[in-house]
Design an enzyme around this catalytic site. Sequence first.
Site, PDB file in Angstrom:
ATOM      1  N   ASP A  92       0.340  -2.336  -5.530  1.00 39.13           N
ATOM      2  CA  ASP A  92       0.830  -1.711  -4.262  1.00 39.13           C
ATOM      3  C   ASP A  92       1.362  -2.526  -3.212  1.00 39.13           C
ATOM      4  OD1 ASP A  92      -1.908  -2.698  -3.878  1.00 39.13           O
ATOM      5  OD2 ASP A  92      -1.956  -1.670  -1.947  1.00 39.13           O
ATOM      6  N   ASP A 123       4.558 -10.550  -2.489  1.00 35.32           N
ATOM      7  CA  ASP A 123       3.398 -10.021  -2.147  1.00 35.32           C
ATOM      8  C   ASP A 123       3.145  -8.434  -2.622  1.00 35.32           C
ATOM      9  OD1 ASP A 123       0.727  -8.985  -1.341  1.00 35.32           O
ATOM     10  OD2 ASP A 123       1.179  -8.880   0.642  1.00 35.32           O
ATOM     11  N   GLU A 154      -4.763  -2.473  -2.396  1.00 35.24           N
ATOM     12  CA  GLU A 154      -5.119  -3.789  -1.824  1.00 35.24           C
ATOM     13  C   GLU A 154      -4.480  -3.614  -0.339  1.00 35.24           C
ATOM     14  OE1 GLU A 154      -4.878  -7.741  -0.231  1.00 35.24           O
ATOM     15  OE2 GLU A 154      -3.445  -6.445  -0.553  1.00 35.24           O
TER      16      GLU A 154
END
Length: 451
Positions: A92, A123, A154
């Site tokens: 995610d 990321d 997350e």
Amino acid sequence: MTTDELAGRIAGLMPRAQADLTELVSIPSVADPRQYPPEECRRAAQWVADAFTEAGLHDVHLVETPDGSNAVIGHRPPPPGAPTVLLYCHYDVQPPLDDDAWTTPPFTLTERDGRWYGRGTADCKGNIVMHLTALRALGDDIPVGLKFVAEGSEEQGTGGLEEYVAAHRELFTADALLVCDTGNAAVGVGTATTSLRGLVNVVVTVDTLAGEVHSGMFGGPAPDALAALIQLLSTLRDPESGATRVEGLDASDSWEGAGYDEEQFRTDAGVLDGVPLTGTGSVADRVWARPAVTVLGIDCPPVVGSAAAVPPTARARVSLRIPPGTDAAAARTALTDHLTKGAPWGVRVKVESESTGSPFRAATDGAAYGALGTAMQAVYGKPMTFLGQGGSIPLCNVLADAYPAAEIILMGVEEPQCLIHAPNESVDPTEIQHMAQVEALFLHEYARTFH
């Protein structure tokens, strides 16, 4: 396989890595159904499951976690007597924020000036591709057992995987845990992150009136909720230095590891010329060893379309990062008490807890860290650096509690130029290449030195 042969294999896999990352970035896997359809996260999860199945893991499948998100898990049995290594990542991503601030579309991977741009390139989809590249380069020559988990929420901090791990500890048991959601101090500087700040997020609401009233007829005596909120939020900072100031929280600790050059920080953070940094002490003290408060957002009338009316209510999302040694529950209580007691002019203040995460500090004297240091030296030609990170990964504490004998290593492809969580996020593809080589070498070195 020699180190040079492995490096050659990984170099040859980089076009495929770019193609993989292009596909992944195109999936807007923001785990917030208020902003993006949940189907996009499931599409990303299935992509990850298919890719790691193809890369040689067994029984890779999706599991629903308590917050409703899907984690992807899989494994590969260890050879006799070999250790097991857990590989972690998350699929995610943060929302793009301001689309107009992006030079290129956020969900289209774009190559520019030697970097790959797009939301999640670093990321953490860049780390997913790093794992895949390392495993593909090794092929069947994997001398350890593997456990794999890709988290699906997350960035939202809703704790689905943390709860799932606590309830299914047997699925993730390993001797070393590679949490690949951090990165290097700079491009070309192999780094392990040994310290993480924890996180406390709250939403504070100020109410003053039953509804909007005309600012000409009632402004003055009628309490302005937005002005009260601004006044309240200002108490969280020292008026002179701008340092975080929350009653009951110590803000005087110092960082004992490698420092963070102030001019480098200014460049990395994009601080405007002539604007001083806030706080006191060294930069490393401020980002890795002391609490730091940030006002993430405010709900209030926008400038365009606002009326000549006294605002009756306003609210803000406040984030508090806390260093190792600070209890997250105690920090949440301190922040809540500070905001509640600081209510100006007798206004009504309500503070709602949104999420918390404990800080983390790793032990670095085990066999896994020794093997990682050897791999970093071989790839980057210099000793591995240890740094702290101001961000939070609550899962690390869950893993530390569940597997107290395991070594936890935080590493990855991110570095300051990546601008994670901001517009124009990017990754240097050489970091994907080199960190994939580090991971592959680490697996061999760890197997050799485990006993």
